[in-house]
Design an enzyme around this catalytic site. Sequence first.
Site, mmCIF file in Angstrom:
data_model
loop_
_atom_site.group_PDB
_atom_site.id
_atom_site.type_symbol
_atom_site.label_atom_id
_atom_site.label_comp_id
_atom_site.label_asym_id
_atom_site.label_seq_id
_atom_site.Cartn_x
_atom_site.Cartn_y
_atom_site.Cartn_z
ATOM 1 N N TYR A 83 49.397 -2.148 -16.891
ATOM 2 C CA TYR A 83 49.386 -3.628 -16.942
ATOM 3 C C TYR A 83 48.102 -3.843 -17.599
ATOM 4 O O TYR A 83 47.021 -3.430 -17.294
ATOM 5 C CB TYR A 83 49.528 -4.456 -15.540
ATOM 6 C CG TYR A 83 49.271 -5.819 -15.696
ATOM 7 C CD1 TYR A 83 50.654 -6.622 -15.906
ATOM 8 C CD2 TYR A 83 47.887 -6.443 -15.887
ATOM 9 C CE1 TYR A 83 50.324 -8.034 -16.158
ATOM 10 C CE2 TYR A 83 47.952 -8.024 -15.966
ATOM 11 C CZ TYR A 83 48.928 -8.605 -16.179
ATOM 12 O OH TYR A 83 48.802 -10.149 -16.203
ATOM 13 N N GLU A 95 49.878 -11.037 -22.524
ATOM 14 C CA GLU A 95 49.910 -10.164 -21.383
ATOM 15 C C GLU A 95 51.160 -9.052 -21.838
ATOM 16 O O GLU A 95 51.954 -9.211 -22.367
ATOM 17 C CB GLU A 95 50.861 -10.880 -20.423
ATOM 18 C CG GLU A 95 51.267 -10.193 -19.138
ATOM 19 C CD GLU A 95 51.814 -10.853 -18.041
ATOM 20 O OE1 GLU A 95 51.232 -10.932 -16.807
ATOM 21 O OE2 GLU A 95 52.891 -11.590 -18.108
#
Length: 462
Positions: free
Chosen positions: A162, A250
């Site tokens: 991530y 993101e």
Amino acid sequence: MASSRCRFALSYGLKVSRALLSPSRGGGIHKPKCGPFFTPTFQPSRSLSVHEYYSMQLLKEYGLNVPRGNVAQTPEEAAEIARTLGGDVVVKAQVLAGGRGKGHFTSGLQGGVQRAKSPQEALSVAKQMIGSTLITHQTGKEGRTCKKVLVCERKTFDNEFYFALLMDRAFRGPVMVASMFGGVNIEEVFKSSPDSIYTDPIDITKGLQKEQAKLMARRVGFGPRSIEAAADQMVRLYKLMIDKDATLVEINPMVQDEERVMCMDAKINFDDNAEYRQKEIFGWRDWSQEDPRDVAAASAGVNYIGLTGTIGCLVNGAGLAMATMDLIQLYGGEPANFLDIGGGATSKEVVKSFRIFNSDHNVSAIFVNIFGGITHCDEVAKGIIAATKELQMKTPIVVRLQGNKQKEAKDLINSSGLQLIAEEDLDKAAKSAVNVARIVNLAQEVSLNVDISRPKREQSSV
């Protein structure tokens, strides 16, 4: 009030650093030092969210590695794209909501991200997505309609990570956030394994340096042969963020395969204040995917954030709006919105704001709290009167108008013949709004209509 305000901030998208909500642990999340010159702020933050295929387009423009793919508006287009990509593809519903993979469609299809092993399967999956409504934990029961799908090549990889860049008010600048656990809900990771999430503030005057990016890549577990490639992708993402006035970039997941690093999914939000210099990006806005109340507010030119409570709030000034909603929560109520008509608002803005309240079926009472300065109380009073008559408002209205043109506002309301609940004291006004909303809600539970008004002998004390 601090805990109430923090809950308030978290509940409707205000930027609150995760670091403020968790203790610092070793090499885990950094906890910023707060002192006289560093106080976390809780202010409304509006940002533009665009579809994934636009985000991926931007990534490609900045030289990032992304899967080949294209967007389709019909099932037939999806099948053709799958054919050009070799058949084995991933079909992703393009809706502006998180949790697509665990969502479900009204067509019966489970999951908004599906593997298709052939063009025929891509056709079948797209038929069940396009035109259907996807319901996820973020959309609520009403869901969002899927009008397009992104068809991209399926990739195999060794590890998922991530990675995100965001503008964080606690750090007063850009922050890098990364974890060894990618491809899953990062909020769940934070709850179960907070030590696996790393944050690192970036000096905005210098930008993200290669060495700082390499350090983050090592910390989350990129292999020695892919450290350089991962850092390169991170630096490119930072450049995109700054160039395009993004508030969030993101990547979930960012994947590693031997020496190659690739961005498999992207979500990018943009600062609404930058619309004047990011006209192309803001032209990508999909109004059909946004809350109808937000659409109406944008058209009316008021600062608005929709919430889930029952008391509609109309206030001038962000500080007064925050205080008003704190009081509503203190007395047991829940605000239905943040609505700041700003300074110098006219009766027209007030009428437009009431239209938003009138379209929100959750609103059981309206609380107007104005401190007159640049905004004249009599202009607000005119707007309340006009809106009540024009829209035939049945929702009880609690009014507190103090300051510039207060007497004129009082005279207008007294002569209007409307049954408004007027208060001078802020605490009493907030209590009245909460109590009125509670009465209306109780009546609705047993299918009763209520007419809330004060005896005629009582004069307005606005």
